[in-house]
Design a protein around this motif. Structure first.
Motif, PDB file in Angstrom:
ATOM      1  N   SER A   1       0.864  -1.173   0.000  1.00  0.00           N
ATOM      2  CA  SER A   1       0.000   0.000   0.000  1.00  0.00           C
ATOM      3  C   SER A   1       0.900   1.220   0.000  1.00  0.00           C
ATOM      4  CB  SER A   1      -0.893   0.007   1.235  1.00  0.00           C
ATOM      5  OG  SER A   1      -1.602   1.220   1.314  1.00  0.00           O
ATOM      6  N   ILE A   2       0.725   2.054  -1.002  1.00  0.00           N
ATOM      7  CA  ILE A   2       1.550   3.248  -1.138  1.00  0.00           C
ATOM      8  C   ILE A   2       0.640   4.464  -1.080  1.00  0.00           C
ATOM      9  CG2 ILE A   2       3.160   4.501  -2.598  1.00  0.00           C
ATOM     10  CD1 ILE A   2       4.310   1.913  -1.597  1.00  0.00           C
ATOM     11  N   LYS A   3       0.937   5.383  -0.177  1.00  0.00           N
ATOM     12  CA  LYS A   3       0.153   6.609  -0.012  1.00  0.00           C
ATOM     13  C   LYS A   3      -1.326   6.293   0.188  1.00  0.00           C
ATOM     14  CE  LYS A   3       3.369   9.408  -2.692  1.00  0.00           C
ATOM     15  NZ  LYS A   3       3.570  10.401  -3.763  1.00  0.00           N
ATOM     16  N   GLY A   4      -1.597   5.161   0.792  1.00  0.00           N
ATOM     17  CA  GLY A   4      -2.973   4.781   1.077  1.00  0.00           C
ATOM     18  C   GLY A   4      -3.677   4.081  -0.063  1.00  0.00           C
ATOM     19  N   PHE A   5      -2.999   3.951  -1.211  1.00  0.00           N
ATOM     20  CA  PHE A   5      -3.570   3.284  -2.375  1.00  0.00           C
ATOM     21  C   PHE A   5      -3.279   1.782  -2.330  1.00  0.00           C
ATOM     22  CE2 PHE A   5      -5.217   6.512  -5.156  1.00  0.00           C
ATOM     23  CZ  PHE A   5      -4.505   7.661  -4.849  1.00  0.00           C
ATOM     24  N   THR A   6      -4.240   1.005  -2.761  1.00  0.00           N
ATOM     25  CA  THR A   6      -4.061  -0.426  -2.939  1.00  0.00           C
ATOM     26  C   THR A   6      -4.655  -0.837  -4.280  1.00  0.00           C
ATOM     27  OG1 THR A   6      -6.154  -0.930  -1.836  1.00  0.00           O
ATOM     28  CG2 THR A   6      -4.160  -0.942  -0.465  1.00  0.00           C
ATOM     29  N   ALA A   7      -4.190  -1.964  -4.784  1.00  0.00           N
ATOM     30  CA  ALA A   7      -4.746  -2.501  -6.027  1.00  0.00           C
ATOM     31  C   ALA A   7      -4.675  -4.014  -5.956  1.00  0.00           C
ATOM     32  CB  ALA A   7      -3.982  -1.979  -7.236  1.00  0.00           C
ATOM     33  N   ASP A   8      -5.768  -4.653  -6.243  1.00  0.00           N
ATOM     34  CA  ASP A   8      -5.822  -6.110  -6.212  1.00  0.00           C
ATOM     35  C   ASP A   8      -6.018  -6.647  -7.621  1.00  0.00           C
ATOM     36  OD1 ASP A   8      -7.635  -5.927  -3.146  1.00  0.00           O
ATOM     37  OD2 ASP A   8      -5.537  -6.517  -3.440  1.00  0.00           O
ATOM     38  N   LEU A   9      -5.208  -7.645  -7.938  1.00  0.00           N
ATOM     39  CA  LEU A   9      -5.337  -8.281  -9.248  1.00  0.00           C
ATOM     40  C   LEU A   9      -6.472  -9.288  -9.199  1.00  0.00           C
ATOM     41  CD1 LEU A   9      -4.300  -8.853 -12.113  1.00  0.00           C
ATOM     42  CD2 LEU A   9      -2.711 -10.501 -11.102  1.00  0.00           C
ATOM     43  N   ASN A  10      -7.440  -9.140 -10.076  1.00  0.00           N
ATOM     44  CA  ASN A  10      -8.556 -10.074 -10.186  1.00  0.00           C
ATOM     45  C   ASN A  10      -8.460 -10.737 -11.558  1.00  0.00           C
ATOM     46  OD1 ASN A  10     -11.115 -11.273 -10.708  1.00  0.00           O
ATOM     47  ND2 ASN A  10     -12.059  -9.942  -9.175  1.00  0.00           N
ATOM     48  N   LYS A  11      -7.899 -11.947 -11.571  1.00  0.00           N
ATOM     49  CA  LYS A  11      -7.684 -12.624 -12.848  1.00  0.00           C
ATOM     50  C   LYS A  11      -8.994 -13.034 -13.498  1.00  0.00           C
ATOM     51  CE  LYS A  11      -3.016 -14.280 -11.935  1.00  0.00           C
ATOM     52  NZ  LYS A  11      -2.101 -15.444 -11.904  1.00  0.00           N
ATOM     53  N   GLY A  12      -9.990 -13.327 -12.686  1.00  0.00           N
ATOM     54  CA  GLY A  12     -11.280 -13.724 -13.245  1.00  0.00           C
ATOM     55  C   GLY A  12     -11.936 -12.594 -14.021  1.00  0.00           C
ATOM     56  N   GLU A  13     -11.825 -11.385 -13.498  1.00  0.00           N
ATOM     57  CA  GLU A  13     -12.400 -10.220 -14.169  1.00  0.00           C
ATOM     58  C   GLU A  13     -11.358  -9.467 -14.991  1.00  0.00           C
ATOM     59  OE1 GLU A  13     -15.817  -9.299 -10.739  1.00  0.00           O
ATOM     60  OE2 GLU A  13     -14.310  -7.788 -11.257  1.00  0.00           O
ATOM     61  N   THR A  14     -10.150  -9.982 -15.014  1.00  0.00           N
ATOM     62  CA  THR A  14      -9.004  -9.328 -15.695  1.00  0.00           C
ATOM     63  C   THR A  14      -8.967  -7.844 -15.349  1.00  0.00           C
ATOM     64  OG1 THR A  14     -10.242  -8.988 -17.773  1.00  0.00           O
ATOM     65  CG2 THR A  14      -8.926 -10.996 -17.580  1.00  0.00           C
TER      66      THR A  14
END
Lengths: 111, 113
Positions: free
Chosen positions: A55-68
């Motif tokens: 988590s950088i500067k409060g940002f997160t990102a999750d990879l969802n392979k099912g939804e690409t």
């Protein structure tokens, strides 16, 4: 085809509101995805990469392979988050690497 | 560390002319990549060089060429300029596995009239 899509050209929110910048990708292999950010009058720089799950500067990102998808999220936006955000996909190119960028989303946070 | 440096920062050319853009990578980085960013679009991959050899090429015509020198700096050349070549040309160093992180310069803005 290898492609990164950012459907929103501009996202305007108020300070303290949640933010979600959308990113969808098309890639036949195992994807490695990044978010790059460009603040006003600054150079393009890495914000975060999915493989590190940080988590950088409060940002997160999750990879969802099912939804690409690889959407960028922050629960409470700050004015200093205003910038251009690019989602990027790492591809192997001959013996090297190349990034495929989306068209970018401008995030505008107002008070 | 000065980071990735590019020159010139701005230049104006006319159609049919040739242009050379220069890039110095971060000290210790052996890989240099070039990207073209047209207004309103994300950066588009042109070339990657590693240890003075071309390791990747994007979908650009042969008018675009590049090279890397023994000190790992690089030049991008564009011949027979077209109006559509007007763009910000970004140089980046790094980009190698396993992280793949690129460190970008501020770019050279080319205007073709």
């Amino acid at each position: 085809a290898q492609r990164v899509t950012q459907p929103e050209k501009l996202l305007s929110v108020f300070k303290g509101a949640p933010v979600e910048l959308k990113c969808n990708y098309s890639y036949s292999g195992s994807p490695e995805l990044f978010w790059y950010v460009q603040y006003s009058r600054q150079r393009l720089q890495l914000l975060l990469r999915h493989i590190s799950r940080e988590s950088i500067k409060g940002f997160t990102a999750d990879l969802n392979k099912g939804e690409t998808s690889f959407h960028l999220k922050k629960p409470f936006a700050q004015e200093e988050d205003s910038a251009m955000y690019y989602c990027a996909l790492l591809t192997l190119n001959q013996a090297g690497t190349a990034l495929i960028f989306g068209k970018g989303t401008t995030l505008s946070v107002s008070s | 560390d000065a980071g990735v440096t590019q020159s010139p920062t701005h230049l104006i050319k006319t159609r049919g002319q040739q242009v050379t853009l220069r890039c110095s990578p971060i000290s210790g980085h052996k890989s240099v990549s070039w990207y073209q960013q047209v207004l309103g679009q994300g950066p588009q991959f042109i070339f990657q060089y590693y240890e003075k050899e071309e390791r990747g090429r994007g979908n650009f015509p042969d008018r675009f060429s590049a090279r890397q020198f023994p000190n790992y700096s690089s030049e991008l050349n564009v011949n027979a300029l077209l109006l559509g070549d007007s763009a910000l040309y970004l140089c980046a160093s790094g980009g190698l596995l396993p992280t793949g992180e690129l460190f970008f310069g501020e770019g050279s803005r080319l205007t073709v009239l």
